[in-house]
Motif scaffolding. Structure first.
Motif, short mmCIF file in Angstrom:
data_model
loop_
_atom_site.label_atom_id
_atom_site.label_comp_id
_atom_site.label_asym_id
_atom_site.label_seq_id
_atom_site.Cartn_x
_atom_site.Cartn_y
_atom_site.Cartn_z
N ASP A 1 -0.89 4.81 10.48
CA ASP A 1 -1.57 4.04 9.44
C ASP A 1 -1.13 2.58 9.50
N LEU B 1 0.83 -1.21 0.00
CA LEU B 1 0.00 0.00 0.00
C LEU B 1 0.86 1.26 0.00
N ALA B 2 2.03 1.17 0.66
CA ALA B 2 2.92 2.34 0.73
C ALA B 2 3.48 2.71 -0.64
N ARG C 1 -7.34 6.03 0.35
CA ARG C 1 -6.78 6.27 -0.99
C ARG C 1 -5.91 5.11 -1.43
N ALA C 2 -5.14 4.57 -0.50
CA ALA C 2 -4.24 3.47 -0.86
C ALA C 2 -5.04 2.26 -1.33
N ARG D 1 -6.50 3.03 -4.78
CA ARG D 1 -5.51 2.95 -5.84
C ARG D 1 -5.07 1.52 -6.07
N GLU D 2 -5.01 0.75 -5.01
CA GLU D 2 -4.66 -0.67 -5.17
C GLU D 2 -5.71 -1.35 -6.05
N LEU E 1 2.42 6.17 3.84
CA LEU E 1 1.68 5.80 5.05
C LEU E 1 2.42 6.27 6.29
N LEU F 1 -5.11 5.58 4.01
CA LEU F 1 -5.40 4.17 3.77
C LEU F 1 -6.56 4.01 2.79
N TYR G 1 1.58 3.05 -3.13
CA TYR G 1 0.54 3.85 -3.77
C TYR G 1 0.37 5.20 -3.09
N VAL G 2 0.48 5.20 -1.76
CA VAL G 2 0.27 6.41 -0.97
C VAL G 2 1.22 6.33 0.22
#
Lengths: 245, 245
Positions: B19, B9-10, B122-123, B126-127, B15, B120, B12-13
């Motif tokens: 988070d 996830l990190a 947004r992550a 985006r995932e 953290l 999170l 993508y956004v």
DNA sequence: CGGCTGGTTGATTGGTTTCAACAAGCGTGG
DNA sequence: CCACGCTTGTTGAAACCAATCAACCAGCCG
């Protein structure tokens, strides 16, 4: 077609009158675009959700050597990725296959909308899941269905999706795609699509004439295609009354 | 592997420490499952998000006549549809290809999590978009890449995805798939995969031995595959330091 | 009328499947 | 320890589906 987006979302989650009103307010002005032109191109930075209101469009990817694949078909009521604007660049193009009327929902407006209405939030989420399921089913078709099965499968999927927004009966729907479009969608050449179409006609399963598909034996077509509509995840209500299209 | 979900996830956004803490608290107890068994089957009603922690899994669909298609590969850190629990039944199975360790995030917990942390939320969004893009790219591969190009493309995609969670270097990664698995993923027979692998080896592009893929010429492999990593939408940070895997 | 797009047909080529057999590696139990 | 069975990988020959190449036709529109 009056409000295909509301019609479609209502097949996932029941919508109140207020939901429908908010939805129509969120849609920006209608834009028209000619057939065979791009709504948004590969590499662009998306900042809003495009919603198809009339006509057919597609997502497509083009390889450097000219090969082209249509990865999905977009029908009236289809939003093009509710949250694309979170990405920095489009990895595919969205192109009109026929003259298309579409409208945009700016990112912030969509976020406000889903924050206000839990039903709309769920509806968009389920729409996204159903879209992903359709994409997977196309993968299955390309991966392990034969030419005639792929075509039969598409001819089962499209009327089902169209009937959800009142644009098809069980046995007939518009089909404005050229054989070239079908070929690009199904990973085959237009020559072979032509021969496969003839085979389907010879078996008495369909008629395809002047951009209209008629299915003579839905059950046999579905069996040939190994079609099971459950991946479309339409769960609410039955088909709205069919209209002329 | 410590926390592959946070690592992924990190990408993508960014953290925060909070988070990451919330994320690890949201994960239920780790569960182990043997290779070649199902994590969740077609037709079941999903009620939580499964997250792969160790091992490889796949989404697959089976046709009534036995044909089978792997529609996507799930690697450590991959959540299996953040919002599946909104659907009433699975349209595909999720099966372990190797021994797998996974954990679940119950639907309500995920919703609370994304409500608390915008990052999170947004992550995960985006995932989901990146996962959809991968699915589209597989459609492109099956639709218009030749046998050798498909294999080459997968051999570009997998190390890139694995390196995002620190499980691969640029030129080497684990590849625990059998030729049968590759065949089911790429829509071909294992016999043909075998011959295609030999062709890739003969061209000096790769070595594949004892479940480990080594890429000798990444640039030439990417060119052969028409591979462009932008569809993976990794935008934040660079690859974490590679670890032994 | 000419030019264009979309559809149709035939002959040939070629990439993949199919079928069948066999080799190599590995865990298990006698 | 070796025999056995099972999975995975490898090879060859034949059959087949679909691509390619090359025409040609029909409809539409300026």
């Amino acid at each position: 077609m009056h409000d295909p987006l509301a019609a479609k979302l209502a097949r996932y989650v029941p919508l109140s009158v207020a939901d429908r009103m908010w939805l129509s307010e969120a849609l920006g002005p209608a834009r028209s675009i000619a057939a065979r032109t791009d709504i948004i191109d590969e590499g662009e930075d998306p900042h809003a959700v495009n919603v198809i209101l009339e006509g057919w469009a597609c997502r497509s990817r083009q390889l450097v050597d000219g090969r082209r694949q249509i990865v999905s078909l977009l029908l009236p009521g289809d939003p093009c990725d509710p949250h694309v604007f979170l990405l920095d660049q489009m990895d595919h193009a969205i192109s009109a296959l026929t003259p298309v009327v579409y409208a945009q929902i700016p990112g912030p407006v969509l976020q406000e909308l889903t924050a206000r209405s839990a039903a709309l939030d769920r509806a968009f989420q389920r729409e996204a899941l159903a879209t992903a399921a359709i994409q997977r089913e196309w993968t299955v078709s390309l991966g392990c269905r034969s030419g005639i099965e792929r075509l039969a499968h598409l001819f089962c999927e499209l009327p089902t999706r169209l009937s959800a927004i009142g644009l098809a009966t069980r046995t007939s729907c518009p089909l404005p795609l050229t054989q070239h479009d079908l070929a690009h969608s199904l990973g085959q050449t237009s020559v072979h699509i032509n021969r496969t179409l003839q085979e389907l006609r010879a078996q008495g399963l369909i008629t395809l004439r002047s951009r209209r598909l008629t299915i003579h034996d839905p059950a046999r077509l579905a069996e040939l295609a190994h079609f099971d509509a459950s991946y479309l995840h339409f769960t609410v209500g039955s088909d709205p009354p069919p209209v002329e299209a």
